[in-house]
Design an enzyme around this catalytic site. Structure first.
Site, mmCIF file in Angstrom:
data_model
loop_
_atom_site.group_PDB
_atom_site.id
_atom_site.type_symbol
_atom_site.label_atom_id
_atom_site.label_comp_id
_atom_site.label_asym_id
_atom_site.label_seq_id
_atom_site.Cartn_x
_atom_site.Cartn_y
_atom_site.Cartn_z
ATOM 1 N N GLY A 58 -5.060 4.897 -2.286
ATOM 2 C CA GLY A 58 -4.897 4.673 -0.851
ATOM 3 C C GLY A 58 -6.204 4.244 -0.202
ATOM 4 O O GLY A 58 -6.224 3.400 0.702
ATOM 5 N N THR A 59 -7.301 4.808 -0.664
ATOM 6 C CA THR A 59 -8.605 4.461 -0.099
ATOM 7 C C THR A 59 -8.879 2.972 -0.257
ATOM 8 O O THR A 59 -9.347 2.306 0.678
ATOM 9 C CB THR A 59 -9.711 5.280 -0.806
ATOM 10 O OG1 THR A 59 -9.441 6.663 -0.601
ATOM 11 C CG2 THR A 59 -11.083 4.948 -0.268
ATOM 12 N N ASN A 128 -3.050 13.411 7.957
ATOM 13 C CA ASN A 128 -3.106 14.191 6.721
ATOM 14 C C ASN A 128 -3.531 15.633 6.949
ATOM 15 O O ASN A 128 -3.223 16.492 6.131
ATOM 16 C CB ASN A 128 -4.036 13.528 5.717
ATOM 17 C CG ASN A 128 -5.407 13.249 6.283
ATOM 18 O OD1 ASN A 128 -5.528 12.522 7.265
ATOM 19 N ND2 ASN A 128 -6.428 13.809 5.692
ATOM 20 N N GLN A 158 0.516 9.366 4.046
ATOM 21 C CA GLN A 158 1.190 10.668 4.144
ATOM 22 C C GLN A 158 2.662 10.546 4.526
ATOM 23 O O GLN A 158 3.334 11.552 4.718
ATOM 24 C CB GLN A 158 0.477 11.543 5.189
ATOM 25 C CG GLN A 158 -0.916 11.969 4.778
ATOM 26 C CD GLN A 158 -0.901 13.070 3.735
ATOM 27 O OE1 GLN A 158 0.086 13.781 3.570
ATOM 28 N NE2 GLN A 158 -2.002 13.221 3.010
ATOM 29 N N SER A 178 -0.267 5.832 -1.343
ATOM 30 C CA SER A 178 -0.917 6.378 -2.531
ATOM 31 C C SER A 178 0.103 7.199 -3.301
ATOM 32 O O SER A 178 0.755 8.083 -2.731
ATOM 33 C CB SER A 178 -2.085 7.262 -2.084
ATOM 34 O OG SER A 178 -2.711 7.815 -3.205
ATOM 35 N N HIS A 180 0.009 9.596 -5.445
ATOM 36 C CA HIS A 180 -0.089 11.049 -5.650
ATOM 37 C C HIS A 180 0.355 11.847 -4.433
ATOM 38 O O HIS A 180 0.401 13.068 -4.484
ATOM 39 C CB HIS A 180 -1.482 11.456 -6.143
ATOM 40 C CG HIS A 180 -2.597 11.340 -5.146
ATOM 41 N ND1 HIS A 180 -3.132 12.429 -4.505
ATOM 42 C CD2 HIS A 180 -3.295 10.276 -4.703
ATOM 43 C CE1 HIS A 180 -4.124 12.027 -3.712
ATOM 44 N NE2 HIS A 180 -4.246 10.730 -3.825
ATOM 45 N N THR A 216 -7.269 -5.706 -14.232
ATOM 46 C CA THR A 216 -6.106 -5.465 -15.087
ATOM 47 C C THR A 216 -5.216 -4.393 -14.481
ATOM 48 O O THR A 216 -5.697 -3.352 -14.028
ATOM 49 C CB THR A 216 -6.588 -5.040 -16.495
ATOM 50 O OG1 THR A 216 -7.357 -6.110 -17.036
ATOM 51 C CG2 THR A 216 -5.420 -4.733 -17.413
ATOM 52 N N CYS A 304 -19.102 21.478 4.906
ATOM 53 C CA CYS A 304 -20.336 22.225 5.060
ATOM 54 C C CYS A 304 -21.491 21.238 4.925
ATOM 55 O O CYS A 304 -21.824 20.806 3.830
ATOM 56 C CB CYS A 304 -20.426 23.294 3.984
ATOM 57 S SG CYS A 304 -21.824 24.364 4.207
HETATM 58 N N1 PLP Z 1 -5.288 8.223 3.868
HETATM 59 C C1 PLP Z 1 -4.715 9.427 4.035
HETATM 60 C C2 PLP Z 1 -4.011 9.727 5.315
HETATM 61 C C3 PLP Z 1 -4.790 10.393 3.013
HETATM 62 O O1 PLP Z 1 -4.234 11.582 3.183
HETATM 63 C C4 PLP Z 1 -5.466 10.059 1.822
HETATM 64 C C5 PLP Z 1 -5.603 11.047 0.712
HETATM 65 O O2 PLP Z 1 -5.926 12.162 0.874
HETATM 66 C C6 PLP Z 1 -6.030 8.785 1.705
HETATM 67 C C7 PLP Z 1 -5.919 7.888 2.740
HETATM 68 C C8 PLP Z 1 -6.753 8.375 0.459
HETATM 69 O O3 PLP Z 1 -5.861 8.140 -0.587
HETATM 70 P P1 PLP Z 1 -6.394 8.201 -2.108
HETATM 71 O O4 PLP Z 1 -6.659 9.640 -2.383
HETATM 72 O O5 PLP Z 1 -5.271 7.648 -2.918
HETATM 73 O O6 PLP Z 1 -7.605 7.357 -2.173
#
Ligand code: PLP
Length: 361
Positions: A58-59, A128, A158, A178, A180, A216, A304
């Site tokens: 997702g990032t 999130n 999310q 994403s 996961h 790939t 922290c």
């Molecule tokens: N955006 C949101 C709202 C998320 O909750 C997350 C993951 O925690 C991400 C982006 C990032 O996704 P990834 O962990 O697949 O890089």
């Protein structure tokens, strides 16, 4: 992970282990698996197959849009760091405040969009940390009216377990996901781009994904992602009711047994799988330690930095008092959560808070 997602991946580590960019028959079989996954993903997300770009997470999907569109960038203060940090990196971003539920302030969004140089606007579908659901139709109405030139992106990472993304897709130009987050494997994601939306690729090289994302393909990951997404979509309606009931049971138990528990976002404005509370007079660092010892896995979303506990940027944007925000507790529920999990989690949290307040650890 969802069992079927795991099972669907296994052949691609063995007899189907071929590079889909190749030209022999094993490569063609791998390519066909990706094509089928793309069709399934497109169907659930409400976009055309050609709009689906597989990414590593997702990032990466978020970064691609935020780095790949020229002009100024606008986002909400409650975004994930995968959106906030690339905007900070650009140096031309405007971060718009939120309401008390963590949803972008629409008047301030309109003000930020009034700058004609704005090229991209990013507003998350579901937060999130606190689980708040954005009104994406209202966001889109503002952006289309005030900044019609801008690419409208939503971080919908999310969303799939709780929201039918087919309702969101027509409102925006780009969406991030994403695997996961819906029972698929870690390390694979999706970016959707509506036809005609130009975004410079973040990763260039072999020209995969029609030159939009080289590298790939993670064939097993893509197949697992698609399997998990289809199952998530199929089960969503029933799961929403089941998980909302479990979440209510959990939060009711906490509110009923612990003084000073504040529900950060009202339940009718958030997703079913999110139980987020702030517990006054408790430091979540100590609480998380006790929960971990009792095998209850929770998070607090505070960092922290240089020895000082900093409350979450989302709670700060929502205007939650700093002391209270340091007592934030985030428990999340999903397809594997059962009634006994919830009851045990509630018992452990009640016991841990009691011990912390009595000064016994
Ligand atoms: N955006 C949101 C709202 C998320 O909750 C997350 C993951 O925690 C991400 C982006 C990032 O996704 P990834 O962990 O697949 O890089």
């Amino acid at each position: 992970m969802r069992e079927r997602a795991i099972a669907s991946m296994v052949p691609y580590f063995g007899e189907m282990y071929a590079n889909p960019s190749g030209s022999h028959r094993f490569a063609r079989a791998a390519r066909q698996a990706i094509d089928e996954a793309r069709d399934d993903v497109a169907d659930v997300l409400g976009v055309a197959p050609g709009s689906v770009i597989f990414t590593s997470c997702g990032t990466e999907a978020d970064n691609t849009v935020l780095a790949g569109v020229s002009g100024g960038a606008v986002c909400s203060a409650a975004e994930h760091h995968a959106v906030l940090h690339p905007i900070e990196h650009r140096g031309d971003g405007v971060v718009v405040g939120t309401d008390a539920f963590g949803r972008i302030d629409l008047d301030r969004l309109a003000d930020a969009c009034a700058d004609p140089s704005v090229g991209v606007v990013s507003v998350m579908t579901v937060n999130n940390e606190v689980g708040a659901i954005s009104d994406m139709a209202a966001v889109a109405a503002v952006v289309r009216e005030v900044a019609p030139q801008a690419v409208l992106h939503t971080d919908a990472v999310q969303a799939p377990c709780w929201v039918d993304v087919r309702d969101i897709a027509p409102l925006v130009d780009a969406m991030s996901f994403s695997a996961h987050k819906f029972g698929g494997p870690k390390g694979v994601g999706v970016l959707t781009l509506a036809p005609g939306v130009a975004v410079d690729p973040l990763i260039v090289g072999g020209g995969q994904e029609r030159e939009r994302r080289s590298g790939t393909h993670n064939v097993a990951g893509i197949v697992g992602l698609a399997t998990a997404l289809v199952e998530t979509d199929r089960d969503r309606d029933g799961e929403l009711q089941r998980i909302a009931a479990l979440r209510d049971r959990l939060v009711d138990a906490l509110v009923g047994s612990i003084d000073g528990v504040v529900e950060t976002v009202p339940r009718d404005h958030k997703v079913a799988g999110s139980a987020h509370v702030c517990i006054s007079g408790v430091e979540n660092e100590a609480l998380l330690f006790l929960l971990d010892e009792a095998d209850v896995c929770a998070s607090a979303a505070s960092a922290c930095a240089s020895g000082a506990m900093e409350p979450s940027h989302v709670l700060a944007a929502m205007g939650v008092d700093r002391e209270l925000a340091l007592g934030a507790l985030r428990l999340t529920l999903g397809h594997t959560t059962t009634e006994s999990d919830v009851d045990r989690a509630a018992d452990v949290v009640v016991d841990a808070v009691g011990r912390l307040r009595r000064g016994v650890s």
